[in-house]
Design a protein around this motif. Structure first.
Motif, PDB file in Angstrom:
ATOM      1  N   MET A   1     -10.111  -2.428  -0.308  1.00  0.00           N
ATOM      2  CA  MET A   1     -10.107  -1.126   0.312  1.00  0.00           C
ATOM      3  C   MET A   1      -8.692  -0.544   0.260  1.00  0.00           C
ATOM      4  O   MET A   1      -7.713  -1.250   0.481  1.00  0.00           O
ATOM      5  CB  MET A   1     -10.603  -1.256   1.743  1.00  0.00           C
ATOM      6  CG  MET A   1     -10.457  -0.017   2.567  1.00  0.00           C
ATOM      7  SD  MET A   1     -11.671  -0.004   3.890  1.00  0.00           S
ATOM      8  CE  MET A   1     -12.380   1.571   3.587  1.00  0.00           C
ATOM      9  N   ASN A   2      -8.605   0.731  -0.052  1.00  0.00           N
ATOM     10  CA  ASN A   2      -7.317   1.418  -0.090  1.00  0.00           C
ATOM     11  C   ASN A   2      -6.766   1.552   1.327  1.00  0.00           C
ATOM     12  O   ASN A   2      -7.512   1.740   2.283  1.00  0.00           O
ATOM     13  CB  ASN A   2      -7.496   2.786  -0.737  1.00  0.00           C
ATOM     14  CG  ASN A   2      -8.025   2.672  -2.149  1.00  0.00           C
ATOM     15  OD1 ASN A   2      -7.608   1.800  -2.896  1.00  0.00           O
ATOM     16  ND2 ASN A   2      -8.952   3.526  -2.520  1.00  0.00           N
ATOM     17  N   LYS A   3      -5.446   1.425   1.460  1.00  0.00           N
ATOM     18  CA  LYS A   3      -4.810   1.401   2.780  1.00  0.00           C
ATOM     19  C   LYS A   3      -3.821   2.552   2.913  1.00  0.00           C
ATOM     20  O   LYS A   3      -2.926   2.719   2.061  1.00  0.00           O
ATOM     21  CB  LYS A   3      -4.075   0.061   2.936  1.00  0.00           C
ATOM     22  CG  LYS A   3      -3.333  -0.109   4.224  1.00  0.00           C
ATOM     23  CD  LYS A   3      -2.631  -1.472   4.248  1.00  0.00           C
ATOM     24  CE  LYS A   3      -1.685  -1.603   5.411  1.00  0.00           C
ATOM     25  NZ  LYS A   3      -0.904  -2.832   5.341  1.00  0.00           N
ATOM     26  N   LEU A   4      -3.971   3.353   3.969  1.00  0.00           N
ATOM     27  CA  LEU A   4      -3.028   4.430   4.246  1.00  0.00           C
ATOM     28  C   LEU A   4      -1.728   3.839   4.779  1.00  0.00           C
ATOM     29  O   LEU A   4      -1.746   2.939   5.615  1.00  0.00           O
ATOM     30  CB  LEU A   4      -3.606   5.405   5.265  1.00  0.00           C
ATOM     31  CG  LEU A   4      -4.904   6.109   4.872  1.00  0.00           C
ATOM     32  CD1 LEU A   4      -5.343   7.053   5.984  1.00  0.00           C
ATOM     33  CD2 LEU A   4      -4.762   6.850   3.561  1.00  0.00           C
ATOM     34  N   ILE A   5      -0.606   4.350   4.297  1.00  0.00           N
ATOM     35  CA  ILE A   5       0.716   3.901   4.715  1.00  0.00           C
ATOM     36  C   ILE A   5       1.431   5.077   5.368  1.00  0.00           C
ATOM     37  O   ILE A   5       1.413   6.203   4.834  1.00  0.00           O
ATOM     38  CB  ILE A   5       1.550   3.421   3.502  1.00  0.00           C
ATOM     39  CG1 ILE A   5       0.824   2.314   2.726  1.00  0.00           C
ATOM     40  CG2 ILE A   5       2.952   2.999   3.931  1.00  0.00           C
ATOM     41  CD1 ILE A   5       0.639   1.028   3.486  1.00  0.00           C
ATOM     42  N   SER A   6       2.061   4.839   6.509  1.00  0.00           N
ATOM     43  CA  SER A   6       2.874   5.880   7.136  1.00  0.00           C
ATOM     44  C   SER A   6       4.088   5.239   7.785  1.00  0.00           C
ATOM     45  O   SER A   6       4.081   4.053   8.123  1.00  0.00           O
ATOM     46  CB  SER A   6       2.062   6.663   8.171  1.00  0.00           C
ATOM     47  OG  SER A   6       1.674   5.821   9.227  1.00  0.00           O
ATOM     48  N   THR A   7       5.121   6.024   7.922  1.00  0.00           N
ATOM     49  CA  THR A   7       6.354   5.554   8.550  1.00  0.00           C
ATOM     50  C   THR A   7       7.005   6.711   9.301  1.00  0.00           C
ATOM     51  O   THR A   7       6.906   7.869   8.886  1.00  0.00           O
ATOM     52  CB  THR A   7       7.339   4.986   7.517  1.00  0.00           C
ATOM     53  OG1 THR A   7       8.548   4.596   8.205  1.00  0.00           O
ATOM     54  CG2 THR A   7       7.692   5.989   6.445  1.00  0.00           C
ATOM     55  N   ALA A  25      -4.768  -5.028  -5.446  1.00  0.00           N
ATOM     56  CA  ALA A  25      -4.550  -5.526  -6.808  1.00  0.00           C
ATOM     57  C   ALA A  25      -5.822  -5.596  -7.629  1.00  0.00           C
ATOM     58  O   ALA A  25      -5.788  -5.437  -8.837  1.00  0.00           O
ATOM     59  CB  ALA A  25      -3.891  -6.902  -6.761  1.00  0.00           C
ATOM     60  N   ASN A  26      -6.962  -5.800  -7.025  1.00  0.00           N
ATOM     61  CA  ASN A  26      -8.198  -5.979  -7.779  1.00  0.00           C
ATOM     62  C   ASN A  26      -9.011  -4.692  -7.933  1.00  0.00           C
ATOM     63  O   ASN A  26     -10.193  -4.747  -8.244  1.00  0.00           O
ATOM     64  CB  ASN A  26      -9.057  -7.068  -7.129  1.00  0.00           C
ATOM     65  CG  ASN A  26      -9.406  -6.731  -5.692  1.00  0.00           C
ATOM     66  OD1 ASN A  26      -8.763  -5.912  -5.057  1.00  0.00           O
ATOM     67  ND2 ASN A  26     -10.444  -7.370  -5.175  1.00  0.00           N
ATOM     68  N   ALA A  27      -8.391  -3.544  -7.734  1.00  0.00           N
ATOM     69  CA  ALA A  27      -9.112  -2.268  -7.803  1.00  0.00           C
ATOM     70  C   ALA A  27      -9.150  -1.699  -9.222  1.00  0.00           C
ATOM     71  O   ALA A  27      -8.219  -1.887  -9.996  1.00  0.00           O
ATOM     72  CB  ALA A  27      -8.454  -1.251  -6.875  1.00  0.00           C
ATOM     73  N   VAL A  74      -7.148   8.402  -4.064  1.00  0.00           N
ATOM     74  CA  VAL A  74      -5.919   7.923  -3.426  1.00  0.00           C
ATOM     75  C   VAL A  74      -4.774   8.916  -3.555  1.00  0.00           C
ATOM     76  O   VAL A  74      -3.829   8.876  -2.779  1.00  0.00           O
ATOM     77  CB  VAL A  74      -5.482   6.535  -3.968  1.00  0.00           C
ATOM     78  CG1 VAL A  74      -6.525   5.485  -3.628  1.00  0.00           C
ATOM     79  CG2 VAL A  74      -5.209   6.567  -5.447  1.00  0.00           C
ATOM     80  N   ASP A  75      -4.843   9.817  -4.537  1.00  0.00           N
ATOM     81  CA  ASP A  75      -3.751  10.752  -4.785  1.00  0.00           C
ATOM     82  C   ASP A  75      -4.320  12.046  -5.345  1.00  0.00           C
ATOM     83  O   ASP A  75      -5.180  12.024  -6.228  1.00  0.00           O
ATOM     84  CB  ASP A  75      -2.753  10.140  -5.770  1.00  0.00           C
ATOM     85  CG  ASP A  75      -1.470  10.942  -5.899  1.00  0.00           C
ATOM     86  OD1 ASP A  75      -1.118  11.691  -4.963  1.00  0.00           O
ATOM     87  OD2 ASP A  75      -0.811  10.811  -6.939  1.00  0.00           O
ATOM     88  N   VAL A  76      -3.829  13.161  -4.825  1.00  0.00           N
ATOM     89  CA  VAL A  76      -4.261  14.485  -5.256  1.00  0.00           C
ATOM     90  C   VAL A  76      -3.033  15.260  -5.728  1.00  0.00           C
ATOM     91  O   VAL A  76      -2.016  15.282  -5.037  1.00  0.00           O
ATOM     92  CB  VAL A  76      -4.934  15.255  -4.091  1.00  0.00           C
ATOM     93  CG1 VAL A  76      -5.330  16.653  -4.520  1.00  0.00           C
ATOM     94  CG2 VAL A  76      -6.120  14.488  -3.545  1.00  0.00           C
ATOM     95  N   LEU A  77      -3.143  15.860  -6.902  1.00  0.00           N
ATOM     96  CA  LEU A  77      -2.121  16.788  -7.391  1.00  0.00           C
ATOM     97  C   LEU A  77      -2.796  18.136  -7.541  1.00  0.00           C
ATOM     98  O   LEU A  77      -3.777  18.260  -8.287  1.00  0.00           O
ATOM     99  CB  LEU A  77      -1.552  16.343  -8.742  1.00  0.00           C
ATOM    100  CG  LEU A  77      -0.651  17.366  -9.438  1.00  0.00           C
ATOM    101  CD1 LEU A  77       0.594  17.677  -8.611  1.00  0.00           C
ATOM    102  CD2 LEU A  77      -0.267  16.891 -10.826  1.00  0.00           C
ATOM    103  N   ALA A 125      -9.210   4.872  -6.830  1.00  0.00           N
ATOM    104  CA  ALA A 125      -9.221   3.423  -6.968  1.00  0.00           C
ATOM    105  C   ALA A 125     -10.409   2.881  -6.173  1.00  0.00           C
ATOM    106  O   ALA A 125     -10.692   3.331  -5.064  1.00  0.00           O
ATOM    107  CB  ALA A 125      -7.927   2.823  -6.420  1.00  0.00           C
ATOM    108  N   LYS A 126     -11.078   1.905  -6.783  1.00  0.00           N
ATOM    109  CA  LYS A 126     -12.253   1.314  -6.147  1.00  0.00           C
ATOM    110  C   LYS A 126     -12.269  -0.186  -6.416  1.00  0.00           C
ATOM    111  O   LYS A 126     -12.098  -0.627  -7.546  1.00  0.00           O
ATOM    112  CB  LYS A 126     -13.524   1.951  -6.691  1.00  0.00           C
ATOM    113  CG  LYS A 126     -14.777   1.452  -6.020  1.00  0.00           C
ATOM    114  CD  LYS A 126     -15.979   2.254  -6.468  1.00  0.00           C
ATOM    115  CE  LYS A 126     -17.190   1.833  -5.677  1.00  0.00           C
ATOM    116  NZ  LYS A 126     -18.094   2.922  -5.464  1.00  0.00           N
ATOM    117  N   VAL A 127     -12.491  -0.942  -5.379  1.00  0.00           N
ATOM    118  CA  VAL A 127     -12.624  -2.386  -5.530  1.00  0.00           C
ATOM    119  C   VAL A 127     -14.042  -2.693  -5.975  1.00  0.00           C
ATOM    120  O   VAL A 127     -15.007  -2.136  -5.463  1.00  0.00           O
ATOM    121  CB  VAL A 127     -12.318  -3.104  -4.198  1.00  0.00           C
ATOM    122  CG1 VAL A 127     -12.578  -4.587  -4.317  1.00  0.00           C
ATOM    123  CG2 VAL A 127     -10.880  -2.840  -3.776  1.00  0.00           C
TER     124      VAL A 127
END
Length: 128
Positions: A1-7, A25-27, A74-77, A125-127
């Motif tokens: 599963m894709n994980k959101l990162i924030s700081t 890694a396995n996606a 996971v990413d939009v442009l 991305a999809k596992v």
């Protein structure tokens, strides 16, 4: 599963997107080329909102062809032709993604056709 990162060590997102998304890694990865608001029959709505909605539908169609959906993004442009397209993009994005959050970059600049108001490219991305 894709994980959101924030700081809190970097500025927060300016609207409804993630600072980053970590892909396991396995996606399987998919890069979707820029989609404009052109219909299958080649017609182009003159209305900006309609073009944004159609561009998203075109993105979703490509994702479906790869066995993926909007939750795998996971990413939009996004490129809009002028700054008046920014609030339209944000409203339509939130409506079309139905709460799904991805990383996002928004550019305001010219597009390949002067009639296009938006172009949207995504990475997914999809596992499994």
């Amino acid at each position: 599963m894709n994980k959101l990162i924030s700081t809190d060590k970097a500025p927060p997102a300016f609207s409804n997107y993630a600072q980053a998304v970590e892909v396991p890694a396995n996606a399987r990865m998919l890069t979707v080329s820029g989609q404009s608001g052109v219909a299958l029959d080649g017609t182009l709505p003159t209305n900006a909102t309609a073009q944004h909605e159609l561009a998203w539908r075109n993105v979703f169609a490509v994702l479906a062809a790869a066995g993926m959906d909007k939750t795998d993004i996971v990413d939009v442009l996004v490129i809009v032709r002028d700054s008046s397209g920014v609030p339209i993009f944000r409203q339509v994005r939130d409506q079309m993604l139905e709460g799904h959050i991805a990383a996002s970059t928004l550019l305001v600049c010219g597009l390949a056709s002067p009639d296009w108001k938006v172009e949207i490219a995504v990475k997914a991305a999809k596992v499994g």
